[in-house]
Design a protein around this motif. Structure first.
Motif, mmCIF file in Angstrom:
data_model
loop_
_atom_site.group_PDB
_atom_site.id
_atom_site.type_symbol
_atom_site.label_atom_id
_atom_site.label_comp_id
_atom_site.label_asym_id
_atom_site.label_seq_id
_atom_site.Cartn_x
_atom_site.Cartn_y
_atom_site.Cartn_z
ATOM 1 N N LYS A 48 -6.405 -7.847 4.502
ATOM 2 C CA LYS A 48 -5.384 -9.033 4.528
ATOM 3 C C LYS A 48 -5.811 -9.783 3.108
ATOM 4 O O LYS A 48 -4.785 -10.182 2.337
ATOM 5 C CB LYS A 48 -5.605 -10.185 5.579
ATOM 6 N N ALA A 49 -6.911 -9.837 2.798
ATOM 7 C CA ALA A 49 -7.546 -10.523 1.332
ATOM 8 C C ALA A 49 -6.983 -9.820 0.300
ATOM 9 O O ALA A 49 -6.168 -10.338 -0.482
ATOM 10 C CB ALA A 49 -8.788 -10.877 1.387
ATOM 11 N N LEU A 50 -7.082 -8.331 0.670
ATOM 12 C CA LEU A 50 -6.686 -7.695 -0.633
ATOM 13 C C LEU A 50 -5.247 -7.578 -0.949
ATOM 14 O O LEU A 50 -4.526 -7.494 -1.867
ATOM 15 C CB LEU A 50 -7.096 -6.129 -0.430
ATOM 16 N N ALA A 51 -4.453 -7.461 0.246
ATOM 17 C CA ALA A 51 -3.065 -7.497 0.364
ATOM 18 C C ALA A 51 -2.363 -8.980 -0.265
ATOM 19 O O ALA A 51 -1.409 -8.887 -1.051
ATOM 20 C CB ALA A 51 -2.432 -7.377 1.772
ATOM 21 N N ALA A 52 -3.123 -9.855 0.094
ATOM 22 C CA ALA A 52 -2.827 -11.279 -0.500
ATOM 23 C C ALA A 52 -2.921 -11.282 -2.140
ATOM 24 O O ALA A 52 -1.811 -11.690 -2.847
ATOM 25 C CB ALA A 52 -3.512 -12.363 0.030
ATOM 26 N N GLU A 53 -3.935 -10.540 -2.586
ATOM 27 C CA GLU A 53 -4.410 -10.801 -4.065
ATOM 28 C C GLU A 53 -3.321 -9.567 -4.899
ATOM 29 O O GLU A 53 -2.788 -10.019 -6.034
ATOM 30 C CB GLU A 53 -5.715 -9.978 -4.271
ATOM 31 N N GLN A 54 -2.958 -8.475 -4.212
ATOM 32 C CA GLN A 54 -2.230 -7.460 -4.827
ATOM 33 C C GLN A 54 -0.604 -7.558 -4.623
ATOM 34 O O GLN A 54 -0.027 -6.808 -4.776
ATOM 35 C CB GLN A 54 -2.759 -6.180 -4.457
ATOM 36 N N GLY A 55 -0.274 -8.607 -3.604
ATOM 37 C CA GLY A 55 1.265 -8.368 -3.375
ATOM 38 C C GLY A 55 1.637 -7.449 -2.380
ATOM 39 O O GLY A 55 2.904 -6.820 -2.702
ATOM 40 N N LYS A 56 0.780 -6.961 -1.452
ATOM 41 C CA LYS A 56 1.165 -5.699 -0.592
ATOM 42 C C LYS A 56 1.272 -6.221 0.925
ATOM 43 O O LYS A 56 0.866 -7.278 1.263
ATOM 44 C CB LYS A 56 0.096 -4.862 -0.772
ATOM 45 N N LEU A 57 1.614 -5.150 1.573
ATOM 46 C CA LEU A 57 1.333 -5.430 3.017
ATOM 47 C C LEU A 57 -0.129 -4.589 3.726
ATOM 48 O O LEU A 57 -0.465 -3.979 2.989
ATOM 49 C CB LEU A 57 2.588 -4.870 3.557
ATOM 50 N N VAL A 58 -0.126 -5.112 4.702
ATOM 51 C CA VAL A 58 -1.283 -4.473 5.547
ATOM 52 C C VAL A 58 -0.819 -3.426 6.579
ATOM 53 O O VAL A 58 0.184 -3.729 7.438
ATOM 54 C CB VAL A 58 -2.179 -5.689 6.399
ATOM 55 N N LEU A 59 -1.257 -2.214 6.283
ATOM 56 C CA LEU A 59 -0.913 -1.136 7.197
ATOM 57 C C LEU A 59 -1.977 -1.156 8.198
ATOM 58 O O LEU A 59 -3.303 -0.579 7.736
ATOM 59 C CB LEU A 59 -0.724 0.230 6.607
ATOM 60 N N ALA A 60 -2.137 -1.586 9.478
ATOM 61 C CA ALA A 60 -2.923 -1.794 10.314
ATOM 62 C C ALA A 60 -2.763 -0.572 11.530
ATOM 63 O O ALA A 60 -2.076 -0.575 12.256
ATOM 64 C CB ALA A 60 -2.803 -2.964 11.157
ATOM 65 N N ASP A 61 -3.724 0.288 11.346
ATOM 66 C CA ASP A 61 -3.745 1.531 12.325
ATOM 67 C C ASP A 61 -4.839 1.363 13.346
ATOM 68 O O ASP A 61 -6.032 1.327 13.128
ATOM 69 C CB ASP A 61 -4.276 2.898 11.335
ATOM 70 N N TYR A 62 -4.346 0.889 14.663
ATOM 71 C CA TYR A 62 -5.114 0.852 15.856
ATOM 72 C C TYR A 62 -5.305 2.181 16.493
ATOM 73 O O TYR A 62 -4.341 2.733 16.966
ATOM 74 C CB TYR A 62 -4.435 -0.025 16.670
ATOM 75 N N SER A 63 -6.382 2.605 16.358
ATOM 76 C CA SER A 63 -6.539 4.192 16.946
ATOM 77 C C SER A 63 -8.239 4.124 17.500
ATOM 78 O O SER A 63 -8.905 3.393 17.306
ATOM 79 C CB SER A 63 -6.567 5.177 15.783
#
Length: 153
Positions: A48-63
């Motif tokens: 989440k922190a990196l996504a905020a810094e880089q203007g990206k989304l989080v791809l959260a893989d629950y597995s």
């Protein structure tokens, strides 16, 4: 009576050994599959922190590392260069394992039952969409492109 108890005990030991052996073997294969990724893997907070810094989304893989379907998603989709390119360009990837405390909390927060489940989150952790489950890389790539078109500038 004692003979039957001994036989039952032996059967239970064999069943237990087969079950745990199978789980360990699948976990090994799962780790090997995840090791093929051409993108970084983060915990959810860091993603989440990196996504905020880089203007990206989080791809959260629950597995689960021992899950055969999760491994299939890893090898047939996430390990593909086209998918890795899209993830590197538009997402920060977080892997949340079913057996971890972080994974259990994530599943509870998002009311997830079963896996693999891949959610797209904004940098604050709000769920935007759940990715449809497919093991076909071209179809998955198309789904990723639809998400980026909709949620990224």
């Amino acid at each position: 009576m004692n003979k039957r108890l001994i036989q039952l005990g032996i059967i239970l030991v064999i069943v237990g050994a087969v079950y745990y052996g199978n789980k360990m073997l699948n976990a090994y294969w799962g780790k090997e599959a995840v090791g093929q990724y051409a993108f970084a893997i983060y915990d959810l907070d860091r993603a989440k922190a990196l996504a905020a810094e880089q203007g990206k989304l989080v791809l959260a893989d629950y597995s689960a590392i021992w899950c055969p379907s999760c491994r299939k998603l890893s090898t047939q989709v996430f390990a593909q260069d086209s998918i890795a390119g899209s993830i590197n360009a538009n997402f920060i990837y977080a892997r949340l394992d079913y057996d971890s405390e972080e994974g259990k909390q994530f599943a509870a927060d998002h009311e997830l039952i079963g896996f693999p489940r891949v959610l797209v989150l904004n940098p604050t952790g709000e769920k935007l969409v759940e990715m449809p489950l497919t093991f076909e890389a071209p179809e998955y790539l198309q789904n990723l492109e639809q998400v980026t078109t909709r949620y990224l500038p």
